[in-house]
Design a protein around this motif. Sequence first.
Motif, short mmCIF file in Angstrom:
data_model
loop_
_atom_site.label_atom_id
_atom_site.label_comp_id
_atom_site.label_asym_id
_atom_site.label_seq_id
_atom_site.Cartn_x
_atom_site.Cartn_y
_atom_site.Cartn_z
N SER A 5 0.66 -1.54 0.31
CA SER A 5 -0.26 0.06 -0.26
C SER A 5 1.07 1.15 0.24
O SER A 5 1.91 1.50 0.57
CB SER A 5 -0.93 0.17 0.73
N LEU A 6 0.43 2.37 -0.77
CA LEU A 6 0.80 3.16 -0.44
C LEU A 6 -0.07 4.65 0.29
O LEU A 6 -1.14 4.69 -0.37
CB LEU A 6 1.15 4.22 -2.04
N GLU A 7 -0.15 5.51 0.55
CA GLU A 7 -0.93 6.61 1.28
C GLU A 7 0.03 7.50 0.75
O GLU A 7 1.03 8.37 1.02
CB GLU A 7 -0.42 6.33 2.63
N ASP A 9 0.02 11.55 0.52
CA ASP A 9 -0.18 13.56 1.55
C ASP A 9 -0.69 14.28 0.35
O ASP A 9 0.68 14.54 -0.28
CB ASP A 9 -0.18 13.39 2.26
N MET A 53 -6.01 12.42 1.60
CA MET A 53 -4.58 11.76 1.72
C MET A 53 -5.93 10.37 0.60
O MET A 53 -6.86 10.17 1.56
CB MET A 53 -4.44 11.35 3.10
N GLY A 55 -5.11 7.05 -0.32
CA GLY A 55 -4.55 5.47 -0.62
C GLY A 55 -4.77 4.35 -1.47
O GLY A 55 -5.64 4.34 -3.03
N GLU A 74 3.95 5.59 -7.23
CA GLU A 74 4.50 7.04 -6.79
C GLU A 74 5.25 8.06 -7.44
O GLU A 74 4.75 9.13 -7.30
CB GLU A 74 5.30 6.69 -5.87
N SER A 87 4.21 14.01 2.00
CA SER A 87 4.49 12.60 1.67
C SER A 87 3.91 12.14 1.20
O SER A 87 2.83 11.46 0.75
CB SER A 87 4.18 12.89 3.19
N VAL A 88 4.90 10.75 1.50
CA VAL A 88 4.05 9.14 1.16
C VAL A 88 4.46 8.10 1.55
O VAL A 88 5.43 8.09 2.07
CB VAL A 88 4.81 8.84 -0.40
N ARG A 89 3.62 7.57 2.19
CA ARG A 89 4.10 6.04 2.66
C ARG A 89 4.00 4.88 2.54
O ARG A 89 3.15 4.67 1.53
CB ARG A 89 3.47 6.44 4.30
N ARG A 90 4.69 3.50 2.39
CA ARG A 90 4.68 2.87 2.10
C ARG A 90 4.68 1.38 2.61
O ARG A 90 5.33 2.03 4.11
CB ARG A 90 5.38 2.74 1.08
N ARG A 91 3.92 0.69 3.05
CA ARG A 91 3.51 -0.44 3.11
C ARG A 91 4.05 -1.94 2.55
O ARG A 91 2.61 -1.65 1.49
CB ARG A 91 2.52 -0.54 4.34
#
Length: 98
Positions: A5-7, A9, A53, A55, A74, A87-91
């Motif tokens: 996943s990516l989030e 912002d 945001m 997802g 991304e 920002s980007v959050r990756r999991r």
Amino acid sequence: MWIASLEFDFLLGDVHSLKAKRSVVRPLVAEIRRRYDVTVAEVDHRDVHRRTMIGVAMVSGDAAHATEVLDTVERFGAARPEVELLSVRRRMVNTDDL
């Protein structure tokens, strides 16, 4: 199996109403979904005019494939001129770890 996943912002440009925000967010979400065959939705900041945001999620049998798709998504999100990527959050989670 890998769950990735990516989030994103995002700060939106000249947006002064939720209606104007929708006119920016909906096409962005639809384009990501269409181009990359991933699940995508607005997941936070729904009542704030200039922030969103988004997802993105996918399931893959191969970690390298999941990483490649997330990298591409991304880059696409970062290159959009109508939004500023904050920002980007990756999991990435392997189901063996659950």
